[in-house]
Design a protein around this motif. Structure first.
Motif, PDB file in Angstrom:
ATOM      1  N   GLY A   1       0.820  -1.203   0.000  1.00 24.39           N
ATOM      2  CA  GLY A   1       0.000   0.000   0.000  1.00 24.39           C
ATOM      3  C   GLY A   1       0.851   1.249   0.000  1.00 24.39           C
ATOM      4  O   GLY A   1       0.360   2.346  -0.277  1.00 24.39           O
TER       5      GLY A   1
ATOM      6  N   SER B   1       1.767  -1.332  -4.379  1.00 23.24           N
ATOM      7  CA  SER B   1       0.317  -1.161  -4.281  1.00 23.24           C
ATOM      8  C   SER B   1      -0.363  -2.524  -4.182  1.00 23.24           C
ATOM      9  O   SER B   1       0.166  -3.548  -4.636  1.00 23.24           O
ATOM     10  CB  SER B   1      -0.225  -0.407  -5.501  1.00 23.24           C
ATOM     11  N   LEU B   2      -1.541  -2.524  -3.577  1.00 22.92           N
ATOM     12  CA  LEU B   2      -2.308  -3.760  -3.448  1.00 22.92           C
ATOM     13  C   LEU B   2      -2.684  -4.294  -4.827  1.00 22.92           C
ATOM     14  O   LEU B   2      -2.694  -5.513  -5.041  1.00 22.92           O
ATOM     15  CB  LEU B   2      -3.565  -3.489  -2.611  1.00 22.92           C
ATOM     16  N   GLU B   3      -2.955  -3.395  -5.756  1.00 25.49           N
ATOM     17  CA  GLU B   3      -3.338  -3.800  -7.108  1.00 25.49           C
ATOM     18  C   GLU B   3      -2.177  -4.508  -7.814  1.00 25.49           C
ATOM     19  O   GLU B   3      -2.374  -5.523  -8.497  1.00 25.49           O
ATOM     20  CB  GLU B   3      -3.784  -2.572  -7.921  1.00 25.49           C
TER      21      GLU B   3
ATOM     22  N   ARG C   1      -1.840  -7.996  -6.349  1.00 26.75           N
ATOM     23  CA  ARG C   1      -2.886  -8.912  -6.808  1.00 26.75           C
ATOM     24  C   ARG C   1      -2.583  -9.458  -8.200  1.00 26.75           C
ATOM     25  O   ARG C   1      -2.912 -10.623  -8.506  1.00 26.75           O
ATOM     26  CB  ARG C   1      -4.241  -8.184  -6.801  1.00 26.75           C
TER      27      ARG C   1
ATOM     28  N   ILE D   1      -5.337 -10.114   3.589  1.00 21.55           N
ATOM     29  CA  ILE D   1      -4.926  -8.948   4.377  1.00 21.55           C
ATOM     30  C   ILE D   1      -5.088  -9.266   5.863  1.00 21.55           C
ATOM     31  O   ILE D   1      -6.192  -9.490   6.349  1.00 21.55           O
ATOM     32  CB  ILE D   1      -5.758  -7.701   4.014  1.00 21.55           C
TER      33      ILE D   1
ATOM     34  N   ASP E   1      -5.309   3.223   7.030  1.00 23.54           N
ATOM     35  CA  ASP E   1      -5.934   3.268   5.703  1.00 23.54           C
ATOM     36  C   ASP E   1      -4.898   3.358   4.583  1.00 23.54           C
ATOM     37  O   ASP E   1      -4.661   4.417   4.010  1.00 23.54           O
ATOM     38  CB  ASP E   1      -6.911   4.432   5.621  1.00 23.54           C
ATOM     39  N   THR E   2      -4.264   2.216   4.262  1.00 23.23           N
ATOM     40  CA  THR E   2      -3.320   2.195   3.139  1.00 23.23           C
ATOM     41  C   THR E   2      -3.914   1.487   1.919  1.00 23.23           C
ATOM     42  O   THR E   2      -3.255   1.379   0.892  1.00 23.23           O
ATOM     43  CB  THR E   2      -2.016   1.479   3.538  1.00 23.23           C
ATOM     44  N   PHE E   3      -5.167   1.007   2.048  1.00 24.00           N
ATOM     45  CA  PHE E   3      -5.834   0.338   0.933  1.00 24.00           C
ATOM     46  C   PHE E   3      -7.123   1.084   0.604  1.00 24.00           C
ATOM     47  O   PHE E   3      -8.225   0.664   0.990  1.00 24.00           O
ATOM     48  CB  PHE E   3      -6.151  -1.124   1.282  1.00 24.00           C
TER      49      PHE E   3
ATOM     50  N   ASN F   1      -9.034   1.416  -1.926  1.00 23.34           N
ATOM     51  CA  ASN F   1     -10.078   0.797  -2.738  1.00 23.34           C
ATOM     52  C   ASN F   1     -10.751  -0.396  -2.058  1.00 23.34           C
ATOM     53  O   ASN F   1     -11.664  -0.997  -2.613  1.00 23.34           O
ATOM     54  CB  ASN F   1      -9.495   0.347  -4.087  1.00 23.34           C
ATOM     55  N   ILE F   2     -10.273  -0.732  -0.867  1.00 21.79           N
ATOM     56  CA  ILE F   2     -10.887  -1.817  -0.117  1.00 21.79           C
ATOM     57  C   ILE F   2     -11.980  -1.245   0.785  1.00 21.79           C
ATOM     58  O   ILE F   2     -11.735  -0.321   1.562  1.00 21.79           O
ATOM     59  CB  ILE F   2      -9.837  -2.569   0.729  1.00 21.79           C
TER      60      ILE F   2
ATOM     61  N   THR G   1      -9.604 -11.043   3.889  1.00 18.90           N
ATOM     62  CA  THR G   1      -9.075 -10.431   5.106  1.00 18.90           C
ATOM     63  C   THR G   1      -9.457 -11.277   6.313  1.00 18.90           C
ATOM     64  O   THR G   1     -10.469 -11.988   6.296  1.00 18.90           O
ATOM     65  CB  THR G   1      -9.598  -8.987   5.282  1.00 18.90           C
TER      66      THR G   1
END
Length: 472
Positions: free
Chosen positions: A226, A230-232, A235, A243, A413-415, A417-418, A441
């Protein structure tokens, strides 16, 4: 069952502890193990009751009753009583990935719902569990277990706390290729940096991490998903992502003077202390030596701050709690098998009482403001005490160091879009899915601040759901 009337005829015996004035001189674990004969005797107190409430793992009135891991407690009690230590370990390992952690860091709600606790004292479940797993390591029964077959599936786990490690272990044993990402320099999450060494020696955490490495799990530290990746992006490279970042956002005390120097979140203080303990060349940014310390918050984290401050050589220490003093025995509104809400003298309070001559806890206290000196350092706290007949009393307390231990506000809050709700990642406790396909998660990130056994339970269940997803 071990002994037909053992729960009546045999008294509960807790492990002996090093004297408080001796143990505050060091950072090692202070409990002394019971002898093998004593452990067998304690195990024989198990009633093998028809409904073993010790393993129900339920929330009753928002409090945990029984073991959420559903440990087969009466079974390994009986095996320990018979001296069948290998079989006891094998039974324990069926439900619990890391008994060396739970037997040290869990507050043992299993004992609170033990049926033997109705007529007398509950079985010493926690110390028996610790005896079993410690013996298993000593005898060499805890070995590297390689999965019999590897799949081509890749799973990324974000966070190396109890939930992340449990899921990693289960998914790895299913043959998947697991990588654990950790933002800190060492692995273990709160087991490493959130709990002081005298409660769980970090050598046990590092021993287990090394074992998991040898079993095929890849660990990548100093990698903040994040932020660094990035999480994206993650993935795209993995078939599934879990998570398990915990609920590490400290709850703030938004009152006058909060900006003064010398006021810190409790977890930041504990982390700095452990970092210094593990690496003496590391100079902690927060130190209680020769300071008047006040801890705001009456929970376990606050108690750990008290014990840590004493070991660092504080001048004095006081702990504020907003609730009243608990009763010496269960009240009518706290019936068995609820977790007992009764007064106890925790290890930190024994140490404070021995060192300073008094229990450091102050009850019904609300902090109203911090006051500082001309250099911007905290020098006192202004509080209100709730007295009888709805009366209040104001008071000022001197302080050089203030530690805020009033809990956590959820995930950092590092994600973006979640999807989140009330600062927790939105997912149910059935499939653990987030609003993004293939991203799951578990643990405190999903349920909020909780016990190690709940985090491990969720890690196990999430691993099952991810395995199901990979083959759907």
């Amino acid at each position: 069952m071990g002994h037909l009337t053992g729960f009546i005829d045999i008294q509960r015996e807790n492990p002996a502890e090093q004297h408080p004035l001796e143990r505050i001189k060091h950072w090692q674990e202070y409990q002394k193990p019971l002898s093998e004969d004593a452990i067998k005797l304690q195990a024989s107190r198990c009633m093998d009751c028809g409904t073993p409430f010790c393993q129900i793992g339920s929330l009753i009135n928002s409090s945990t009753s029984g073991c959420p891991l559903y440990n087969l407690i009466p079974e390994w009690n009986e095996l320990a009583y018979q001296g069948k230590w290998l079989e006891a370990y094998q039974r324990l390992a069926k439900t619990n990935n890391f008994p060396e952690f739970t037997s040290r860091a869990c507050p043992a709600p299993c004992e609170g719902s033990c049926t033997a606790g109705l007529p007398g004292q509950p079985v010493t479940i926690k110390s028996i569990e610790k005896a079993i797993i410690d013996r298993a390591f000593q005898e060499g029964w805890v070995n590297v277990k390689q999965p019999s077959k590897r799949t081509t599936k890749k799973i990324a786990i974000i966070g190396s706390g109890p939930a992340g490690l449990t899921a990693a272990d289960d998914l790895n044993q299913l043959g998947h290729n697991v990588t654990v990402f950790e933002k800190d320099d060492r692995f273990g999450g709160l087991l490493m940096y959130g709990i002081p060494n005298m409660k769980i020696d970090k050598k046990y955490v590092e021993r287990r991490i090394e074992l998991l490495r040898k079993e095929g799990i890849v660990f990548k530290g100093n990698t903040h998903i994040g932020v660094d990746i990035s999480l994206e992006e993650l993935r795209k490279d993995y078939d599934a992502v879990l998570i398990c970042t915990g609920a590490d956002k400290p709850r703030e005390l938004d009152i006058t003077g909060r900006q003064l120097a010398g006021i810190h979140p409790a977890m930041e203080y504990l982390k700095e202390s452990t970092k210094h303990h593990l690496n003496k060349q590391y100079i902690p940014s927060i130190n209680a030596k020769d300071k008047k310390v006040i801890v705001i918050g009456g929970g376990d984290t606050g108690a750990d701050c008290v014990a840590t401050a004493i070991r660092q050589g504080c001048k004095s220490v006081v702990q504020f709690g907003k609730h009243g003093k608990l009763p010496p025995a269960r009240s009518k509104t706290n019936p068995w098998p609820e977790n007992p809400q009764v007064f106890t003298l925790d290890y930190a309070y024994e140490e404070a009482q021995s060192k300073f001559g008094m229990d450091p806890r102050q009850y019904f206290i609300q902090t109203k403001a911090f006051h500082g000196d001309k250099n911007g350092n905290v020098k006192s706290l202004e509080t209100t005490s709730f007295l009888v007949d709805d009366q209040t009393e104001s008071r000022f307390w001197e302080a050089d160091l203030v530690l805020i231990a009033i809990g956590f506000d959820g995930v950092t809050d590092t994600f973006p879009n979640i999807e989140k709700k009330q600062n927790k990642i939105s997912a149910n406790d059935v499939d653990f899915k987030t609003n993004h396909d293939g991203i799951y998660t578990a643990g405190d990130a999903r349920r909020g601040q909780s016990l190690i056994v709940w985090a491990m339970q969720e890690g196990k269940k999430a691993a099952q759901e991810i395995n199901r997803y990979l083959y759907s």
